[in-house]
Design a protein around this motif. Sequence first.
Motif, PDB file in Angstrom:
ATOM      1  N   PHE A 241       0.859  -1.180   0.000  1.00 31.86           N
ATOM      2  CA  PHE A 241       0.000   0.000   0.000  1.00 31.86           C
ATOM      3  C   PHE A 241       0.895   1.229   0.000  1.00 31.86           C
ATOM      4  O   PHE A 241       1.874   1.299   0.738  1.00 31.86           O
ATOM      5  CB  PHE A 241      -0.909   0.007   1.235  1.00 31.86           C
ATOM      6  N   SER A 242       0.543   2.208  -0.833  1.00 30.76           N
ATOM      7  CA  SER A 242       1.328   3.431  -0.937  1.00 30.76           C
ATOM      8  C   SER A 242       0.391   4.629  -0.876  1.00 30.76           C
ATOM      9  O   SER A 242      -0.708   4.598  -1.443  1.00 30.76           O
ATOM     10  CB  SER A 242       2.107   3.424  -2.244  1.00 30.76           C
ATOM     11  N   GLN A 243       0.821   5.676  -0.174  1.00 32.68           N
ATOM     12  CA  GLN A 243      -0.005   6.868  -0.038  1.00 32.68           C
ATOM     13  C   GLN A 243       0.878   8.094   0.120  1.00 32.68           C
ATOM     14  O   GLN A 243       1.939   8.037   0.735  1.00 32.68           O
ATOM     15  CB  GLN A 243      -0.917   6.729   1.187  1.00 32.68           C
ATOM     16  N   LYS A 244       0.418   9.211  -0.439  1.00 29.91           N
ATOM     17  CA  LYS A 244       1.117  10.488  -0.264  1.00 29.91           C
ATOM     18  C   LYS A 244       0.689  11.074   1.081  1.00 29.91           C
ATOM     19  O   LYS A 244      -0.445  10.912   1.516  1.00 29.91           O
ATOM     20  CB  LYS A 244       0.763  11.451  -1.389  1.00 29.91           C
ATOM     21  N   LEU A 245       1.612  11.796   1.704  1.00 29.31           N
ATOM     22  CA  LEU A 245       1.369  12.342   3.036  1.00 29.31           C
ATOM     23  C   LEU A 245       1.982  13.729   3.136  1.00 29.31           C
ATOM     24  O   LEU A 245       3.172  13.911   2.846  1.00 29.31           O
ATOM     25  CB  LEU A 245       1.989  11.409   4.091  1.00 29.31           C
ATOM     26  N   GLY A 246       1.173  14.701   3.530  1.00 27.24           N
ATOM     27  CA  GLY A 246       1.667  16.041   3.806  1.00 27.24           C
ATOM     28  C   GLY A 246       1.733  16.238   5.310  1.00 27.24           C
ATOM     29  O   GLY A 246       0.757  15.964   6.012  1.00 27.24           O
ATOM     30  N   LEU A 247       2.858  16.686   5.814  1.00 33.60           N
ATOM     31  CA  LEU A 247       3.029  16.917   7.257  1.00 33.60           C
ATOM     32  C   LEU A 247       2.629  18.353   7.567  1.00 33.60           C
ATOM     33  O   LEU A 247       3.206  19.296   7.014  1.00 33.60           O
ATOM     34  CB  LEU A 247       4.483  16.657   7.654  1.00 33.60           C
ATOM     35  N   ARG A 248       1.643  18.510   8.423  1.00 34.26           N
ATOM     36  CA  ARG A 248       1.134  19.846   8.735  1.00 34.26           C
ATOM     37  C   ARG A 248       0.321  19.802  10.009  1.00 34.26           C
ATOM     38  O   ARG A 248      -0.147  18.752  10.428  1.00 34.26           O
ATOM     39  CB  ARG A 248       0.275  20.363   7.597  1.00 34.26           C
ATOM     40  N   THR A 249       0.125  20.963  10.588  1.00 36.88           N
ATOM     41  CA  THR A 249      -0.855  21.122  11.658  1.00 36.88           C
ATOM     42  C   THR A 249      -1.870  22.134  11.172  1.00 36.88           C
ATOM     43  O   THR A 249      -1.531  23.084  10.442  1.00 36.88           O
ATOM     44  CB  THR A 249      -0.213  21.622  12.967  1.00 36.88           C
ATOM     45  N   ILE A 250      -3.114  21.922  11.530  1.00 38.51           N
ATOM     46  CA  ILE A 250      -4.166  22.871  11.155  1.00 38.51           C
ATOM     47  C   ILE A 250      -5.077  23.041  12.367  1.00 38.51           C
ATOM     48  O   ILE A 250      -5.374  22.074  13.058  1.00 38.51           O
ATOM     49  CB  ILE A 250      -4.952  22.414   9.902  1.00 38.51           C
ATOM     50  N   ALA A 251      -5.459  24.267  12.620  1.00 39.31           N
ATOM     51  CA  ALA A 251      -6.351  24.555  13.745  1.00 39.31           C
ATOM     52  C   ALA A 251      -7.326  25.647  13.331  1.00 39.31           C
ATOM     53  O   ALA A 251      -7.013  26.493  12.483  1.00 39.31           O
ATOM     54  CB  ALA A 251      -5.548  25.006  14.957  1.00 39.31           C
ATOM     55  N   LEU A 252      -8.483  25.600  13.929  1.00 39.90           N
ATOM     56  CA  LEU A 252      -9.489  26.649  13.751  1.00 39.90           C
ATOM     57  C   LEU A 252      -9.612  27.361  15.084  1.00 39.90           C
ATOM     58  O   LEU A 252      -9.905  26.724  16.103  1.00 39.90           O
ATOM     59  CB  LEU A 252     -10.837  26.047  13.335  1.00 39.90           C
ATOM     60  N   ILE A 253      -9.351  28.656  15.081  1.00 35.89           N
ATOM     61  CA  ILE A 253      -9.509  29.431  16.312  1.00 35.89           C
ATOM     62  C   ILE A 253     -10.674  30.389  16.121  1.00 35.89           C
ATOM     63  O   ILE A 253     -10.894  30.919  15.029  1.00 35.89           O
ATOM     64  CB  ILE A 253      -8.217  30.176  16.725  1.00 35.89           C
ATOM     65  N   GLU A 254     -11.428  30.564  17.174  1.00 36.55           N
ATOM     66  CA  GLU A 254     -12.588  31.448  17.143  1.00 36.55           C
ATOM     67  C   GLU A 254     -12.486  32.447  18.301  1.00 36.55           C
ATOM     68  O   GLU A 254     -13.149  32.291  19.319  1.00 36.55           O
ATOM     69  CB  GLU A 254     -13.876  30.630  17.243  1.00 36.55           C
ATOM     70  N   PRO A 255     -11.648  33.473  18.130  1.00 37.70           N
ATOM     71  CA  PRO A 255     -11.479  34.439  19.224  1.00 37.70           C
ATOM     72  C   PRO A 255     -12.741  35.283  19.424  1.00 37.70           C
ATOM     73  O   PRO A 255     -13.502  35.524  18.490  1.00 37.70           O
ATOM     74  CB  PRO A 255     -10.313  35.312  18.734  1.00 37.70           C
ATOM     75  N   GLU A 256     -12.930  35.668  20.663  1.00 38.60           N
ATOM     76  CA  GLU A 256     -14.066  36.556  20.958  1.00 38.60           C
ATOM     77  C   GLU A 256     -13.731  37.969  20.502  1.00 38.60           C
ATOM     78  O   GLU A 256     -12.626  38.455  20.666  1.00 38.60           O
ATOM     79  CB  GLU A 256     -14.368  36.540  22.453  1.00 38.60           C
ATOM     80  N   LEU A 257     -14.720  38.611  19.905  1.00 38.37           N
ATOM     81  CA  LEU A 257     -14.582  39.967  19.409  1.00 38.37           C
ATOM     82  C   LEU A 257     -15.572  40.850  20.146  1.00 38.37           C
ATOM     83  O   LEU A 257     -16.450  40.358  20.870  1.00 38.37           O
ATOM     84  CB  LEU A 257     -14.853  40.004  17.897  1.00 38.37           C
ATOM     85  N   PRO A 258     -15.504  42.165  19.974  1.00 36.42           N
ATOM     86  CA  PRO A 258     -16.474  43.037  20.629  1.00 36.42           C
ATOM     87  C   PRO A 258     -17.902  42.728  20.181  1.00 36.42           C
ATOM     88  O   PRO A 258     -18.135  42.134  19.125  1.00 36.42           O
ATOM     89  CB  PRO A 258     -16.059  44.443  20.166  1.00 36.42           C
ATOM     90  N   ASN A 259     -18.873  43.141  20.960  1.00 36.98           N
ATOM     91  CA  ASN A 259     -20.305  42.993  20.657  1.00 36.98           C
ATOM     92  C   ASN A 259     -20.730  41.524  20.534  1.00 36.98           C
ATOM     93  O   ASN A 259     -21.553  41.175  19.693  1.00 36.98           O
ATOM     94  CB  ASN A 259     -20.671  43.745  19.369  1.00 36.98           C
ATOM     95  N   ASP A 260     -20.176  40.655  21.383  1.00 34.83           N
ATOM     96  CA  ASP A 260     -20.545  39.228  21.408  1.00 34.83           C
ATOM     97  C   ASP A 260     -20.357  38.527  20.067  1.00 34.83           C
ATOM     98  O   ASP A 260     -21.073  37.587  19.742  1.00 34.83           O
ATOM     99  CB  ASP A 260     -21.993  39.055  21.891  1.00 34.83           C
ATOM    100  N   GLU A 261     -19.421  38.977  19.274  1.00 34.81           N
ATOM    101  CA  GLU A 261     -19.113  38.317  18.004  1.00 34.81           C
ATOM    102  C   GLU A 261     -17.891  37.425  18.191  1.00 34.81           C
ATOM    103  O   GLU A 261     -17.162  37.547  19.173  1.00 34.81           O
ATOM    104  CB  GLU A 261     -18.825  39.359  16.917  1.00 34.81           C
ATOM    105  N   THR A 262     -17.698  36.506  17.258  1.00 28.45           N
ATOM    106  CA  THR A 262     -16.502  35.668  17.294  1.00 28.45           C
ATOM    107  C   THR A 262     -15.815  35.719  15.941  1.00 28.45           C
ATOM    108  O   THR A 262     -16.454  35.926  14.909  1.00 28.45           O
ATOM    109  CB  THR A 262     -16.826  34.196  17.627  1.00 28.45           C
ATOM    110  N   GLY A 263     -14.514  35.529  15.962  1.00 34.34           N
ATOM    111  CA  GLY A 263     -13.748  35.451  14.733  1.00 34.34           C
ATOM    112  C   GLY A 263     -13.706  34.014  14.232  1.00 34.34           C
ATOM    113  O   GLY A 263     -14.259  33.095  14.854  1.00 34.34           O
ATOM    114  N   PHE A 264     -13.046  33.825  13.126  1.00 33.63           N
ATOM    115  CA  PHE A 264     -12.985  32.517  12.487  1.00 33.63           C
ATOM    116  C   PHE A 264     -11.689  32.476  11.698  1.00 33.63           C
ATOM    117  O   PHE A 264     -11.620  33.021  10.600  1.00 33.63           O
ATOM    118  CB  PHE A 264     -14.204  32.393  11.569  1.00 33.63           C
ATOM    119  N   THR A 265     -10.643  31.867  12.268  1.00 36.30           N
ATOM    120  CA  THR A 265      -9.327  31.918  11.651  1.00 36.30           C
ATOM    121  C   THR A 265      -8.703  30.533  11.594  1.00 36.30           C
ATOM    122  O   THR A 265      -8.665  29.823  12.601  1.00 36.30           O
ATOM    123  CB  THR A 265      -8.386  32.852  12.448  1.00 36.30           C
ATOM    124  N   PHE A 266      -8.200  30.138  10.418  1.00 37.31           N
ATOM    125  CA  PHE A 266      -7.436  28.907  10.294  1.00 37.31           C
ATOM    126  C   PHE A 266      -5.968  29.223  10.551  1.00 37.31           C
ATOM    127  O   PHE A 266      -5.460  30.253  10.103  1.00 37.31           O
ATOM    128  CB  PHE A 266      -7.587  28.296   8.895  1.00 37.31           C
TER     129      PHE A 266
END
Length: 186
Positions: free
Chosen positions: A83-108
Amino acid sequence: CAVKIAAEAQRPDAEELFLRCVICDMDGKQVAASHQPMNGGTQEVQLTIPEAHLWWCNGMGDACLYTVTVTLEDARGAALDCFSQKLGLRTIALIEPELPNDETGFTFVLNGEKVFCKGANHVPCDCLPGRITPEKERQLVTMAQEEHMNMLRIWGGGVYASETLMDACDEAGIMIWHDFLYACGY
């Protein structure tokens, strides 16, 4: 960087089996390898890639992919399965920081770096799935890459993305946001 490989073998006889694991870089140069007896039906192998190159999305760096090959061998060294497979080494995260007026951000965050996502919605290349070819899908990904996109959202309207499309995105540095199937249905 460490890569963990899990393999399972199901053989009716009690013949001794061996597991060969090889990781090669994009130039085909072997960067890590292991050869060991298969103990029971399952085996885990951890290989370390020295000076590993991370996978980056389009516009942030190279989309480095390694090839991992796992071969099950008999006692004579003959390959029983591979069995053979390609592999990319990475980390990925989704952060949702709190913003003013009860809003949240959305950042990879890719490999510790914030990503400004540039992309498009992807629906099947044709309304008749039988007319979708690997060439059409690869051309679509090439166009996205040439337009400096780094993400495609796969529409959840009834068709899973093909392995061809997913592999082309890995190679081009295009991240995938894959909706659940029928995400828009009731």
